[in-house]
Motif scaffolding. Structure first.
Motif, PDB file in Angstrom:
ATOM      1  N   UNK A  69     -22.562 -35.799  -4.125  1.00 12.86           N
ATOM      2  CA  UNK A  69     -22.443 -34.760  -3.110  1.00 12.86           C
ATOM      3  C   UNK A  69     -20.978 -34.505  -2.759  1.00 12.86           C
ATOM      4  N   UNK A  70     -20.188 -35.579  -2.632  1.00 17.46           N
ATOM      5  CA  UNK A  70     -18.758 -35.418  -2.343  1.00 17.46           C
ATOM      6  C   UNK A  70     -18.073 -34.730  -3.523  1.00 17.46           C
ATOM      7  N   UNK A  71     -18.442 -35.134  -4.739  1.00 19.49           N
ATOM      8  CA  UNK A  71     -17.842 -34.519  -5.933  1.00 19.49           C
ATOM      9  C   UNK A  71     -18.144 -33.023  -5.982  1.00 19.49           C
ATOM     10  N   UNK A  72     -19.365 -32.640  -5.653  1.00 21.42           N
ATOM     11  CA  UNK A  72     -19.727 -31.218  -5.657  1.00 21.42           C
ATOM     12  C   UNK A  72     -18.922 -30.449  -4.615  1.00 21.42           C
ATOM     13  N   UNK A  73     -18.711 -31.070  -3.452  1.00 18.37           N
ATOM     14  CA  UNK A  73     -17.899 -30.442  -2.408  1.00 18.37           C
ATOM     15  C   UNK A  73     -16.463 -30.252  -2.880  1.00 18.37           C
ATOM     16  N   UNK A  74     -15.922 -31.253  -3.561  1.00 17.44           N
ATOM     17  CA  UNK A  74     -14.550 -31.157  -4.072  1.00 17.44           C
ATOM     18  C   UNK A  74     -14.437 -30.097  -5.159  1.00 17.44           C
ATOM     19  N   UNK A  75     -15.447 -30.027  -6.026  1.00 14.05           N
ATOM     20  CA  UNK A  75     -15.432 -28.986  -7.062  1.00 14.05           C
ATOM     21  C   UNK A  75     -15.462 -27.598  -6.442  1.00 14.05           C
ATOM     22  N   UNK A  76     -16.229 -27.459  -5.357  1.00 14.66           N
ATOM     23  CA  UNK A  76     -16.279 -26.166  -4.667  1.00 14.66           C
ATOM     24  C   UNK A  76     -14.925 -25.801  -4.070  1.00 14.66           C
ATOM     25  N   UNK A  77     -14.088 -26.809  -3.869  1.00 17.51           N
ATOM     26  CA  UNK A  77     -12.736 -26.572  -3.346  1.00 17.51           C
ATOM     27  C   UNK A  77     -11.705 -26.415  -4.460  1.00 17.51           C
ATOM     28  N   UNK A  78     -12.189 -26.406  -5.712  1.00 16.51           N
ATOM     29  CA  UNK A  78     -11.293 -26.144  -6.825  1.00 16.51           C
ATOM     30  C   UNK A  78     -10.898 -27.345  -7.657  1.00 16.51           C
ATOM     31  N   UNK A  79     -11.472 -28.517  -7.390  1.00 12.13           N
ATOM     32  CA  UNK A  79     -11.135 -29.716  -8.148  1.00 12.13           C
ATOM     33  C   UNK A  79     -11.752 -29.666  -9.547  1.00 12.13           C
ATOM     34  N   UNK A  80     -11.097 -30.309 -10.482  1.00  9.37           N
ATOM     35  CA  UNK A  80     -11.652 -30.518 -11.813  1.00  9.37           C
ATOM     36  C   UNK A  80     -12.864 -31.456 -11.705  1.00  9.37           C
ATOM     37  N   UNK A  81     -13.914 -31.223 -12.507  1.00  7.11           N
ATOM     38  CA  UNK A  81     -15.147 -31.999 -12.392  1.00  7.11           C
ATOM     39  C   UNK A  81     -14.908 -33.497 -12.600  1.00  7.11           C
ATOM     40  N   UNK A  82     -14.157 -33.851 -13.625  1.00  2.37           N
ATOM     41  CA  UNK A  82     -13.942 -35.273 -13.914  1.00  2.37           C
ATOM     42  C   UNK A  82     -13.208 -35.964 -12.761  1.00  2.37           C
ATOM     43  N   UNK A  83     -12.187 -35.303 -12.237  1.00  2.00           N
ATOM     44  CA  UNK A  83     -11.439 -35.885 -11.127  1.00  2.00           C
ATOM     45  C   UNK A  83     -12.295 -35.937  -9.855  1.00  2.00           C
ATOM     46  N   UNK A  84     -13.114 -34.917  -9.656  1.00  2.00           N
ATOM     47  CA  UNK A  84     -13.991 -34.891  -8.483  1.00  2.00           C
ATOM     48  C   UNK A  84     -15.015 -36.022  -8.550  1.00  2.00           C
ATOM     49  N   UNK A  85     -15.581 -36.256  -9.733  1.00  2.00           N
ATOM     50  CA  UNK A  85     -16.552 -37.349  -9.899  1.00  2.00           C
ATOM     51  C   UNK A  85     -15.912 -38.703  -9.600  1.00  2.00           C
ATOM     52  N   UNK A  86     -14.706 -38.902 -10.106  1.00  2.00           N
ATOM     53  CA  UNK A  86     -13.999 -40.162  -9.846  1.00  2.00           C
ATOM     54  C   UNK A  86     -13.726 -40.338  -8.357  1.00  2.00           C
ATOM     55  N   UNK A  87     -13.299 -39.258  -7.720  1.00  2.00           N
ATOM     56  CA  UNK A  87     -12.966 -39.328  -6.292  1.00  2.00           C
ATOM     57  C   UNK A  87     -14.211 -39.570  -5.441  1.00  2.00           C
ATOM     58  N   UNK A  88     -15.339 -38.942  -5.831  1.00  2.00           N
ATOM     59  CA  UNK A  88     -16.584 -39.144  -5.092  1.00  2.00           C
ATOM     60  C   UNK A  88     -17.029 -40.594  -5.114  1.00  2.00           C
ATOM     61  N   UNK A  89     -16.888 -41.243  -6.271  1.00  2.00           N
ATOM     62  CA  UNK A  89     -17.243 -42.651  -6.386  1.00  2.00           C
ATOM     63  C   UNK A  89     -16.229 -43.530  -5.656  1.00  2.00           C
ATOM     64  N   UNK A  90     -14.955 -43.152  -5.750  1.00  3.61           N
ATOM     65  CA  UNK A  90     -13.897 -43.953  -5.127  1.00  3.61           C
ATOM     66  C   UNK A  90     -14.033 -43.986  -3.608  1.00  3.61           C
ATOM     67  N   UNK A  91     -14.387 -42.864  -2.995  1.00  2.65           N
ATOM     68  CA  UNK A  91     -14.450 -42.834  -1.533  1.00  2.65           C
ATOM     69  C   UNK A  91     -15.611 -43.694  -1.025  1.00  2.65           C
ATOM     70  N   UNK A  92     -16.691 -43.790  -1.805  1.00  6.02           N
ATOM     71  CA  UNK A  92     -17.792 -44.681  -1.427  1.00  6.02           C
ATOM     72  C   UNK A  92     -17.347 -46.138  -1.519  1.00  6.02           C
ATOM     73  N   UNK A  93     -16.661 -46.479  -2.592  1.00  2.34           N
ATOM     74  CA  UNK A  93     -16.174 -47.851  -2.765  1.00  2.34           C
ATOM     75  C   UNK A  93     -15.114 -48.205  -1.731  1.00  2.34           C
TER      76      UNK A  93
END
Length: 397
Positions: A69-93
């Protein structure tokens, strides 16, 4: 003094499979020595919670898919999918919650429960502290790996400046995970090793059971192929299990606990109570709904405000209701409930009974005077009880 709203509903359902077990059969319970049909409290809470959130426009997410869900929000803000996926997992950890990890599918290993607005808040945090969150996530993974290998291996120690930054961002993530809305205040939340996130829910919901004995009814069905062939047989056939009956549903709300969980926001408490009481009363489980259409109205809803304790009235039906050829189960169930209420009021007295009122679709309900004030319209009934509960809670403080 604590104020409780008690909700008691008699709800008849036709042939249906409202809540299935692992074998696809209707769930059951043995009570009073006989087998009854059952709808689990989990099923009732989920249906009621979703409808209440829809009414309030304030959704909560109970999910393992926060990273996505965080990754999708970041992608909607213009992030690259791969970087958004990494960031979404990182913020949970980066929360640093022991036992919280990322599974192979990219989900968290534990369920998280937070307001839907928390997703945007986590995305904001990622954009503001991207590098620190990555460090915090890496440190959390190192600590988890060290825990697995035992005391011989330790996670690398962070330098003082980085440790301070990681601790600060960890606190920010946990604050978002600890945020709450009406649903979380009502139904509670638990996250192991994170006491600041835990919320003792204000709502208790019982498993619903029929007031009488039931038996599974099998429906043999066939599916006819719309394109005929040389044979005249069906394209598919099988047996579908169902039951029918009058269910007793019960829930109680600790009004003081709800208001405390909402940081004394009585307006939100009022809005939640108004929606929850109505939705719980009319809720219909959604299993097999397209093939059974079990959308019946409740026969009776009996609401009380008590200043002493919650009371579940299921014992009115410990001796199973017996139907005659003409009575059905609903009318004698109402009679049994009314007699039990009289006994309860005689036993406890009425000093702790601040309000009692009822409504429903069963005939001659106006004669059930032991249940308090008869209010025909459900919305009027709910408003009457909510006002009485909040007034009682205000006087108790």
């Amino acid at each position: 003094m604590t104020v409780f709203i008690n909700i008691n509903v008699l709800h008849p359902f036709p042939l249906s499979n409202l809540n299935r077990d692992d074998l696809n059969s209707p769930k059951i319970a043995v009570y009073g020595g006989v087998e009854r049909s059952r709808v689990s409290s989990q099923s009732t809470k989920r249906t009621t919670r979703h409808q209440t959130e829809k009414t309030l426009g304030d959704k909560a997410l109970r999910t393992r898919r926060v990273p996505a869900k965080v990754a999708a929000e970041l992608q909607a803000r213009g992030w690259d999918k791969e970087e958004a996926d990494k960031a979404g997992q990182a913020v949970a950890l980066a929360s640093g919650v022991r036992g919280l990890a990322i599974a192979e599918a990219g989900t968290t290993t534990v369920m998280l429960y937070l307001p839907e607005t928390g997703i945007s808040a986590l995305a904001d945090l990622v954009e503001k502290n991207r590098d620190t969150i990555a460090k915090a996530a890496a440190h959390a993974e190192a600590e988890a790996a060290a825990d697995k290998t035992g005391s011989k291996t330790k996670a690398p120690k962070l330098d003082k400046e980085t440790a301070t930054e990681v601790k600060a961002v960890q606190a920010d993530v946990r604050a978002i995970l600890a945020s709450r809305n009406a649903s979380i205040a009502a139904f509670g939340r638990m996250l192991a090793n994170t006491p600041e996130v835990t919320v003792d829910g204000a709502v208790s919901v019982a498993h619903s059971i029929t007031t009488h004995a039931t038996a599974e009814q099998s429906d043999f069905f066939t599916a006819v192929d719309d394109v005929p062939g040389t044979d005249n047989g069906s394209a598919h056939m099988g047996n579908a299990p169902h039951t029918s009956g009058t269910f007793y549903k019960h829930a109680t709300v600790n009004v003081g606990e709800l208001i405390r969980n909402l940081d004394s926001d009585t307006d939100t408490a009022r809005a939640f109570l108004t929606s929850f009481l109505r939705e719980f009363t009319v809720s219909v489980p959604q299993a097999k709904k397209n093939s059974t259409a079990p959308f019946t109205p409740p026969a009776l809803t009996y609401l009380t405000v008590r200043t002493d304790q919650p009371i579940n009235l299921a014992t009115a039906f410990e001796a199973p209701i017996i139907a005659t050829d003409t009575s059905g189960y609903t009318t004698p169930s109402i009679t049994a409930l009314t007699k039990h209420v009289e006994a309860v009021n005689d036993f406890y007295g009425t000093a702790g009974l601040a309000a009692a009122a009822y409504s429903g679709t069963a005939p001659r309900l106006d004669q059930a005077t032991a249940l308090g004030t008869h209010i025909k319209n459900l919305d009027d009934l709910v408003e009457h009880i909510v006002n009485a509960a909040l007034d009682a809670q205000e006087n108790a403080e």
